[in-house]
Design a protein around this motif. Structure first.
Motif, PDB file in Angstrom:
ATOM      1  N   GLU A   1      34.177 -11.126  25.082  1.00  0.00           N
ATOM      2  CA  GLU A   1      32.803 -10.611  25.107  1.00  0.00           C
ATOM      3  C   GLU A   1      32.802  -9.095  25.006  1.00  0.00           C
ATOM      4  OE1 GLU A   1      30.042 -12.136  27.997  1.00  0.00           O
ATOM      5  OE2 GLU A   1      31.281 -13.920  28.302  1.00  0.00           O
TER       6      GLU A   1
ATOM      7  N   LYS B   1      23.920  -5.728  23.823  1.00  0.00           N
ATOM      8  CA  LYS B   1      22.715  -6.031  24.605  1.00  0.00           C
ATOM      9  C   LYS B   1      21.584  -5.072  24.237  1.00  0.00           C
ATOM     10  CE  LYS B   1      22.632  -7.538  28.835  1.00  0.00           C
ATOM     11  NZ  LYS B   1      22.392  -8.986  28.708  1.00  0.00           N
TER      12      LYS B   1
ATOM     13  N   GLU C   1      17.950  -6.331  23.034  1.00  0.00           N
ATOM     14  CA  GLU C   1      16.716  -5.914  23.707  1.00  0.00           C
ATOM     15  C   GLU C   1      15.785  -5.185  22.741  1.00  0.00           C
ATOM     16  OE1 GLU C   1      15.774  -6.847  26.701  1.00  0.00           O
ATOM     17  OE2 GLU C   1      17.649  -7.997  26.749  1.00  0.00           O
TER      18      GLU C   1
ATOM     19  N   LYS D   1      14.025  -7.833  20.850  1.00  0.00           N
ATOM     20  CA  LYS D   1      13.025  -8.503  21.689  1.00  0.00           C
ATOM     21  C   LYS D   1      11.758  -7.666  21.828  1.00  0.00           C
ATOM     22  CE  LYS D   1      16.154 -11.178  24.682  1.00  0.00           C
ATOM     23  NZ  LYS D   1      16.635 -11.325  26.080  1.00  0.00           N
TER      24      LYS D   1
ATOM     25  N   HIS E   1      26.780 -18.025  19.212  1.00  0.00           N
ATOM     26  CA  HIS E   1      27.248 -18.268  20.580  1.00  0.00           C
ATOM     27  C   HIS E   1      27.527 -16.944  21.287  1.00  0.00           C
ATOM     28  CE1 HIS E   1      29.311 -20.205  23.923  1.00  0.00           C
ATOM     29  NE2 HIS E   1      30.323 -19.374  23.741  1.00  0.00           N
TER      30      HIS E   1
ATOM     31  N   ALA F   1      24.181 -15.402  22.219  1.00  0.00           N
ATOM     32  CA  ALA F   1      23.559 -16.059  23.362  1.00  0.00           C
ATOM     33  C   ALA F   1      24.274 -15.696  24.660  1.00  0.00           C
ATOM     34  CB  ALA F   1      23.571 -17.573  23.155  1.00  0.00           C
ATOM     35  N   GLU F   2      25.595 -15.700  24.639  1.00  0.00           N
ATOM     36  CA  GLU F   2      26.351 -15.359  25.843  1.00  0.00           C
ATOM     37  C   GLU F   2      26.099 -13.909  26.261  1.00  0.00           C
ATOM     38  OE1 GLU F   2      28.555 -17.370  27.799  1.00  0.00           O
ATOM     39  OE2 GLU F   2      27.343 -18.850  26.712  1.00  0.00           O
ATOM     40  N   THR F   3      26.015 -13.017  25.291  1.00  0.00           N
ATOM     41  CA  THR F   3      25.751 -11.605  25.598  1.00  0.00           C
ATOM     42  C   THR F   3      24.362 -11.436  26.180  1.00  0.00           C
ATOM     43  OG1 THR F   3      27.226 -10.912  23.817  1.00  0.00           O
ATOM     44  CG2 THR F   3      25.657  -9.279  24.622  1.00  0.00           C
ATOM     45  N   ASP F   4      23.402 -12.164  25.653  1.00  0.00           N
ATOM     46  CA  ASP F   4      22.031 -12.079  26.145  1.00  0.00           C
ATOM     47  C   ASP F   4      21.946 -12.493  27.611  1.00  0.00           C
ATOM     48  OD1 ASP F   4      19.212 -11.739  25.983  1.00  0.00           O
ATOM     49  OD2 ASP F   4      18.989 -13.911  25.681  1.00  0.00           O
ATOM     50  N   GLN F   5      22.736 -13.486  28.009  1.00  0.00           N
ATOM     51  CA  GLN F   5      22.679 -14.002  29.376  1.00  0.00           C
ATOM     52  C   GLN F   5      23.585 -13.236  30.343  1.00  0.00           C
ATOM     53  OE1 GLN F   5      20.569 -16.456  30.408  1.00  0.00           O
ATOM     54  NE2 GLN F   5      19.736 -16.328  28.331  1.00  0.00           N
ATOM     55  N   ALA F   6      24.530 -12.471  29.798  1.00  0.00           N
ATOM     56  CA  ALA F   6      25.530 -11.819  30.645  1.00  0.00           C
ATOM     57  C   ALA F   6      24.941 -10.628  31.410  1.00  0.00           C
ATOM     58  CB  ALA F   6      26.707 -11.363  29.793  1.00  0.00           C
ATOM     59  N   HIS F   7      25.599 -10.300  32.512  1.00  0.00           N
ATOM     60  CA  HIS F   7      25.223  -9.110  33.280  1.00  0.00           C
ATOM     61  C   HIS F   7      25.571  -7.876  32.457  1.00  0.00           C
ATOM     62  CE1 HIS F   7      25.365  -6.044  36.477  1.00  0.00           C
ATOM     63  NE2 HIS F   7      24.517  -6.840  37.121  1.00  0.00           N
TER      64      HIS F   7
END
Length: 582
Positions: free
Chosen positions: A206, A213, A217, A220, A411, A414-420
């Motif tokens: 990652e 991120k 953002e 978004k 994938h 998506a993982e980056t979007d959800q990660a801290h």
């Protein structure tokens, strides 16, 4: 040269009015292509075709994984024309056109000649129906050139660019030769838990997620976001049909739009800059022009895909690391993702190149890690996708393969979007892991502003070559000529050298490869010393090659002279451009 243009196929069409003279269905057989999607691409001769190259290992490797043939004595017969004709009784060709208005297509076969590779071998071009009916070409009924050396290529031709269809090419063998039938494979289940687990295996790292991120953002919020892809033929979209909408680059760009775009989603933009057969050594020369569009674009995400092309990088990773740093150093802080594709023989350069990602904390996606281990399994043992399903040929993915590559990138998104979030940016101002010599490389061609930096006397290199390597850029279905602002020597332009005086630390030459016998070798001299020869027949197809002329720690003035080699002044040679570091 033998060149046939047959309106019928030996008067033999299975299911048509004429009955086969020989019951080919009863012969042992194997496929070169099986229900493969084909797309008509514009060719220099004015035709529109899907080409299947057979030279070198390509024929054998394609037969291995498409036809399932493992008998070495049979594979050896495919390496030269006499063996091919001893083995193969006839060729079955079936084409199902996607467009119902396409009444017929053509099957073309070319052998390379001993005397002049692309010119003296047999050339066959025969008409086939486009309703899926199989046409049969019986080899012993054809007239073959005595100069035939090796099988060169086959092609499916249509009457317009962009035409799509499904094609199969099967070889029926002479009596006495037997091969094993290929097992049936179940369709890929893209909705299964096993497929999602396969995607998860592709996430090599990652990395530091700060920049990626930030780009997510930004999307978004409805702000403009540009995703850029640079690489070789896989990034160009080779194997994807149609190439402009089924390539992994376009598909992952569309997935990013669906995942993070706002109303209309027209604020998400694509740059696709893949050029077939070229390493990061050429990518570093192209970066400003093809990705940054000469300063007009600042991408938010840059995906670099050279893991199967960089065997041709004479710097062994220095140009790759320099390219990554070039992208990372932009003042808008783009995220850089390293993508490691894979060849059919399970090979890539991930071990050499992934330390660059680890060193700078970059996200990395490995297609090799996702698919190779499961390739060796049976379906009941956990195989999700087979090599025949993933690969269009020994180098490039099918539509299914491109989809899988795009899903692996999605994938990561998506993982980056959800990660801290990581609170600190990556650090690039530190010693390189391989090398950073070529950071800041700029393109110099016939259109460049030369005042104060370069003096050029073109000598006999005064023409402009228009027969260039083509690449489908961005979402375009058509090819764009690569390095159109070039200097070309022709057989009639004289014998004067191309001379250039330039002040720089590093210099790369980009020249054109060609399969044409009209092209000859050139000698490269730097500061009065013979540095190297440039042979356009080393690759032997219309293609761009980059080579290093010098690499020094301090800038100084150099004189570069390019002249035709002894006895070659009546041949052609094209200087496509240069890459320099001031």
């Amino acid at each position: 040269m033998t060149d046939h243009n047959l309106a019928a196929v030996n008067d033999v069409v299975k299911g048509g009015p004429a009955a086969p003279r020989d019951p080919v269905d009863k012969r042992s057989s194997f496929y070169l292509m099986f229900e493969s999607i084909v797309e008509a691409t514009a060719r220099p001769d004015g035709r529109f075709s899907q080409e299947i190259y057979l030279e070198g290992r390509q024929f054998i490797d394609k037969v291995l994984f498409t036809g399932g043939v493992t008998d070495e004595s049979i594979l050896q017969l495919l390496t030269e024309c006499t063996g091919f004709r001893r083995l193969v009784h006839s060729i079955g060709i079936s084409v199902k056109a996607q467009d119902g208005d396409q009444a017929s297509a053509w099957f073309a076969m070319e052998n390379w000649g001993r005397t002049r590779k692309c010119e003296t071998g047999t050339k066959l071009r025969i008409k086939v129906p486009t309703d899926g009916t199989e046409a049969i070409l019986v080899l012993e009924e054809q007239e073959w050139s005595p100069d035939d050396d090796v099988p060169g290529k086959m092609a499916i031709e249509f009457d317009r660019q962009g035409a799509l269809g499904t094609a199969s090419i099967i070889f029926y063998l002479h009596d006495g030769y037997q091969v094993q039938a290929v097992e049936h494979e179940s369709p890929v289940d893209y909705e299964s838990d096993a497929y999602r687990a396969l995607l998860a295996k592709s996430l090599l790292s990652e990395g530091n997620n700060d920049r990626l991120k930030a780009a997510i953002e930004k999307a978004k919020r409805g702000e403009d976001v540009t995703i850029a892809y640079i690489g070789g033929s896989i990034t160009q979209g080779a194997g994807a049909k149609p190439i402009n909408t089924e390539s992994y680059a376009y598909r992952s760009y569309m997935q990013f739009k669906q995942m993070f775009g706002q109303v209309g989603r027209d604020h998400i933009h694509l740059i696709k800059a893949g050029v077939g057969g070229t390493p990061s050594e050429l990518g570093i020369v192209r970066y400003d022009r093809d990705v940054l569009r000469d300063g007009a674009v600042k991408p938010d995400i840059v995906i670099i895909e050279f893991a199967v092309n960089d065997a041709g990088d004479e710097t062994n990773g220095v140009c790759y690391e320099s390219l990554a740093l070039n992208a990372l150093a932009s003042d808008n802080r783009p995220a850089v993702i390293l993508l490691f594709s894979v060849f059919m023989n399970d090979w890539n350069l991930q071990d050499r190149l992934s330390p660059v990602g680890t060193h700078y904390g970059l996200p990395m996606v490995s297609i090799k890690d996702a698919v190779v281990e499961q390739f060796s399994l049976r379906t009941d043992e956990g195989r999700i996708i087979s090599k025949r399903q993933f690969f269009y040929d020994i180098y490039h993915p099918t539509n299914a393969g491109h989809r899988l590559m795009a899903d692996c990138l999605a994938h990561l998104f998506a993982e980056t979007d959800q990660a801290h979030p990581v609170s600190e940016d990556i650090i690039i101002d530190k010693p390189p892991i391989i090398g950073n010599d070529f950071v800041g490389t700029k393109l110099l061609d016939r259109n460049s502003s030369l005042e104060g930096l370069v003096t050029i006397e073109p000598g006999s290199f005064t023409a402009t070559d228009a027969d260039l390597q083509m690449a489908e850029m961005d979402d375009h279905p058509y090819g764009s000529p690569q390095f159109p602002n070039n200097w070309m020597h022709t057989g009639e332009s004289g014998g004067e050298s191309f001379r250039m005086t330039i002040r720089s630390r590093r210099l790369l030459l980009v020249y054109k490869d060609s399969g044409s016998s009209e092209f000859g070798r050139a000698e490269i001299w730097v500061d009065g010393l013979h540095t190297r020869d440039a042979d356009p027949h080393e690759i032997n197809w219309t293609h761009c090659t980059a080579v290093i002329l010098y690499n020094e720690p301090v800038a100084r003035e150099h004189t570069v002279e390019i002249m035709m080699a002894s006895g070659q002044s009546d041949q052609k040679f094209t200087i496509l451009g240069f890459g320099y570091v001031e």
